[in-house]
Design a protein around this motif. Sequence first.
Motif, PDB file in Angstrom:
ATOM      1  N   ALA A  20       0.826  -1.210   0.000  1.00  0.00           N
ATOM      2  CA  ALA A  20       0.000   0.000   0.000  1.00  0.00           C
ATOM      3  C   ALA A  20       0.856   1.254   0.000  1.00  0.00           C
ATOM      4  O   ALA A  20       0.509   2.248  -0.634  1.00  0.00           O
ATOM      5  N   LEU A  21       1.980   1.215   0.703  1.00  0.00           N
ATOM      6  CA  LEU A  21       2.871   2.375   0.729  1.00  0.00           C
ATOM      7  C   LEU A  21       3.392   2.689  -0.669  1.00  0.00           C
ATOM      8  O   LEU A  21       3.550   3.844  -1.040  1.00  0.00           O
ATOM      9  N   ILE A  57       7.996   5.423   9.983  1.00  0.00           N
ATOM     10  CA  ILE A  57       8.057   6.340   8.843  1.00  0.00           C
ATOM     11  C   ILE A  57       8.648   5.602   7.654  1.00  0.00           C
ATOM     12  O   ILE A  57       9.703   4.977   7.756  1.00  0.00           O
ATOM     13  N   GLY A  58       7.936   5.665   6.529  1.00  0.00           N
ATOM     14  CA  GLY A  58       8.358   5.012   5.303  1.00  0.00           C
ATOM     15  C   GLY A  58       8.954   6.005   4.328  1.00  0.00           C
ATOM     16  O   GLY A  58       9.271   7.144   4.677  1.00  0.00           O
ATOM     17  N   GLY A  61       8.273  10.192   3.455  1.00  0.00           N
ATOM     18  CA  GLY A  61       7.590  10.773   4.604  1.00  0.00           C
ATOM     19  C   GLY A  61       6.240  10.171   4.930  1.00  0.00           C
ATOM     20  O   GLY A  61       5.488  10.738   5.722  1.00  0.00           O
ATOM     21  N   VAL A  62       5.905   9.035   4.345  1.00  0.00           N
ATOM     22  CA  VAL A  62       4.638   8.378   4.642  1.00  0.00           C
ATOM     23  C   VAL A  62       4.733   7.749   6.030  1.00  0.00           C
ATOM     24  O   VAL A  62       5.719   7.119   6.379  1.00  0.00           O
ATOM     25  N   VAL A  63       3.699   7.932   6.839  1.00  0.00           N
ATOM     26  CA  VAL A  63       3.683   7.413   8.204  1.00  0.00           C
ATOM     27  C   VAL A  63       2.729   6.223   8.286  1.00  0.00           C
ATOM     28  O   VAL A  63       1.577   6.312   7.855  1.00  0.00           O
ATOM     29  N   MET A  64       3.216   5.105   8.841  1.00  0.00           N
ATOM     30  CA  MET A  64       2.409   3.917   9.073  1.00  0.00           C
ATOM     31  C   MET A  64       2.129   3.851  10.563  1.00  0.00           C
ATOM     32  O   MET A  64       3.032   4.037  11.380  1.00  0.00           O
ATOM     33  N   GLU A  65       0.850   3.638  10.931  1.00  0.00           N
ATOM     34  CA  GLU A  65       0.474   3.538  12.332  1.00  0.00           C
ATOM     35  C   GLU A  65      -0.402   2.319  12.553  1.00  0.00           C
ATOM     36  O   GLU A  65      -1.178   1.934  11.669  1.00  0.00           O
TER      37      GLU A  65
END
Length: 109
Positions: A20-21, A57-58, A61-65
């Motif tokens: 998904a990222l 953080i991917g 700058g994408v953040v996975m939580e």
Amino acid sequence: MLKKTFELSVLKSAALAALALMALPAVAQTSNNCAPRDQVVKRLAERYGESRQSIGIGQRGVVMETFASADTGSWTITITTPGGVTCLVASGQSYEFLAEALPVVDSDA
């Protein structure tokens, strides 16, 4: 057996999150699973009793939580763009809160 099944489920969820990222820009523009982060966090708290349990953080700058509820065991994995759009990646049941130590590394190998 149940623990091994759970571990495989977590690995599959992580793999889905990674996929998904990579596709995030397209997903964020066309998916009904995306909304401003504050709305998503509020809905997860109000509807499912989930709070943030982990963050990473991917690329770009994408953040996975990971959000989860200790009461119900429900969990949700989200990704958030630098622009503040949050998308649901995966969700499920039977979340377990763990604090495992790193395995001992054999220095003779």
